[in-house]
Design a protein around this motif. Structure first.
Motif, short mmCIF file in Angstrom:
data_model
loop_
_atom_site.label_atom_id
_atom_site.label_comp_id
_atom_site.label_asym_id
_atom_site.label_seq_id
_atom_site.Cartn_x
_atom_site.Cartn_y
_atom_site.Cartn_z
N PHE A 12 14.58 15.74 -62.27
CA PHE A 12 14.53 16.53 -63.41
C PHE A 12 14.02 17.93 -63.34
N GLY A 13 14.78 18.83 -64.08
CA GLY A 13 14.31 20.05 -63.89
C GLY A 13 13.02 20.49 -64.76
N LEU A 14 12.92 19.91 -65.92
CA LEU A 14 11.74 20.17 -66.71
C LEU A 14 10.73 19.12 -66.88
N HIS A 15 9.48 19.17 -66.45
CA HIS A 15 8.50 17.95 -66.61
C HIS A 15 7.84 18.26 -67.96
N LEU A 16 8.03 18.04 -69.09
CA LEU A 16 7.40 18.44 -70.30
C LEU A 16 6.28 17.60 -70.81
N VAL A 17 5.11 18.00 -70.79
CA VAL A 17 4.08 17.07 -71.41
C VAL A 17 3.97 17.48 -72.85
#
Length: 423
Positions: A12-17
């Motif tokens: 994954f490019g972005l790991h969003l919380v």
């Protein structure tokens, strides 16, 4: 450079919380403590669901919650995110669960649906297209992301013809620990064929195992993320934008609070680290223990014995204590202590009758238990007050503490009255 290094083994490019602010919204001071931890754990973005915490003005002002963030607090949140290299994606409601389930029920919609070529699917797609077009025309640099539930069942032909693929990116969500990997891979292929160049996944680190869940079962959410890793490894890398780790705070505005954010932090840590390391291992366990200051990480129980040093860990410890021991300890005294059940039953309490010798067998137990839980309650209130607003504190205490504490207080009060009546 650092970002690429950070997610080197993650697909994954972005790991969003995800921060769901429609219940128990944290004070900005707590976000300032927790954002650096998010970053350390492997997050590089935030999905902020502002809901009624946004300082709406003008016509939308009535949507504001009593404790809505001020405009300066919103700026502070965004600055904190920037400082800790967390990309912010705002989540703003347009067409949510309230409207979508009753699609086509309105009078105008019913008339429109009478035409043979029209359907509720097309009605939904036309609305999504209208909202996305408006967004893109006023903010050309912004790409709308949509939850994919209303797209899943639409035929390839209808979806392709609608033209929505050029305007938005779907977020495929599934919070189950046993999500069907093949089913998701087929769904990705379908969206690819329909012309969506990019897409997102959404998992859950808390808030998806029961509307009134108080403690987070880490193993459940870890399995969900391990399944998503499998799906990601079968997805074309150039299609996958990232994953949002959702942390729902209520199922909807009318439901009770589920697990508070600090209670879900160990689960978030395990899930982020598993994504970053491409799976769960002894190394991940050690990393999480070190980063959260936990003596031992339990993923298959509710981790009742270890407290931690992360921001809000006092809430985590005290909530665990309340959930495990408050109700059982009160029930034990009132329902299974033979002196209470035999010599101070509801019949006795109502008539203020008490055996002067027998009461010495249970009065000290009742008083020490009440003292113990009153002390825990004071501590928990102080801990909650540091992180949350008063309305959250009141709601959580009323739901989870007061019922048992009131029962205990009443039996002590009734005993005092019975003693006075006999003196």
């Amino acid at each position: 450079m650092e970002e690429n290094k950070m997610t080197v083994s993650s697909p994954f490019g972005l790991h969003l919380v995800h921060l769901d602010l429609k219940g128990a919204p944290p004070k900005v001071s707590y976000l300032a403590e927790i954002f650096p931890l998010f970053r350390t754990l492997g997050a590089n973005g935030l999905l902020i669901e502002y809901e009624d915490m946004f300082p709406y003005e003008g016509e939308l002002k009535p949507l504001r919650a009593e404790h809505a963030y001020s405009a300066s607090e919103i700026k502070e949140i965004l600055n904190l995110a920037k400082l800790h290299e967390l990309e912010v994606i705002p989540l703003v409601q347009t067409f949510g669960h309230m409207e979508v389930y009753y699609l086509g029920e309105g009078e105008e919609s019913k008339q429109w649906l009478q035409k043979e070529e029209n359907s509720t699917e097309k009605l939904c797609l036309s609305h999504m297209k209208a909202v996305a077009s408006c967004m893109v025309s006023s903010h050309p640099a912004v790409k709308p992301i949509v939850w994919d539930d209303m797209l899943r069942g639409v035929s390839e032909e209808t979806l392709t013809e609608s033209g929505v693929a050029q305007l938005m990116e779907p977020m495929i969500w599934d919070y189950a620990p046993d999500l069907d990997e093949n089913d998701k891979v087929l769904l990705v292929e379908k969206y690819h064929k329909c012309g969506f160049p990019k897409l997102w996944f959404a998992s859950a680190f808390k808030g998806a195992t029961g509307a009134n869940q108080s403690l987070t079962l880490i193993g459940h959410h870890l399995k969900n993320h391990l399944q998503w890793l499998k799906v990601a490894n079968s997805t074309p890398a150039d299609m996958l934008q990232g994953i949002a780790l959702t942390g729902w705070q209520r199922y909807d505005h009318f439901s009770v609070l589920c697990e508070l954010l600090p209670v879900g932090i160990p689960s978030l840590a395990v899930c982020l680290q598993a994504l970053q390391n491409g799976g769960y291992s002894e190394k991940v366990k050690e990393n999480v223990e070190k980063q959260l200051g936990l003596s031992s990480l339990e993923i298959d129980t509710f981790m009742s014995e270890s407290s931690g040093t992360f921001p809000g860990s006092d809430i985590f410890t005290l909530v665990t204590q309340v959930c495990f021991y408050l109700k059982p300890s009160v029930d034990e005294l009132l329902e299974r202590n033979r002196y209470v059940t035999g010599w101070f039953s509801p019949y006795h309490r109502k008539r203020k009758i008490v055996h002067p010798i027998m009461m010495h067998h249970f009065q000290p137990d009742a008083l020490s238990l009440l003292d113990k839980w009153n002390a825990v309650m004071q501590e928990l209130q102080a801990a909650l007050n540091r992180v949350f607003y008063m309305c959250t504190l009141e709601e959580w205490m009323e739901e989870n503490v007061h019922p048992s504490l009131h029962k205990l207080q009443e039996v002590v009060d009734d005993l005092d009255k019975a003693i006075q009546a006999q003196s």
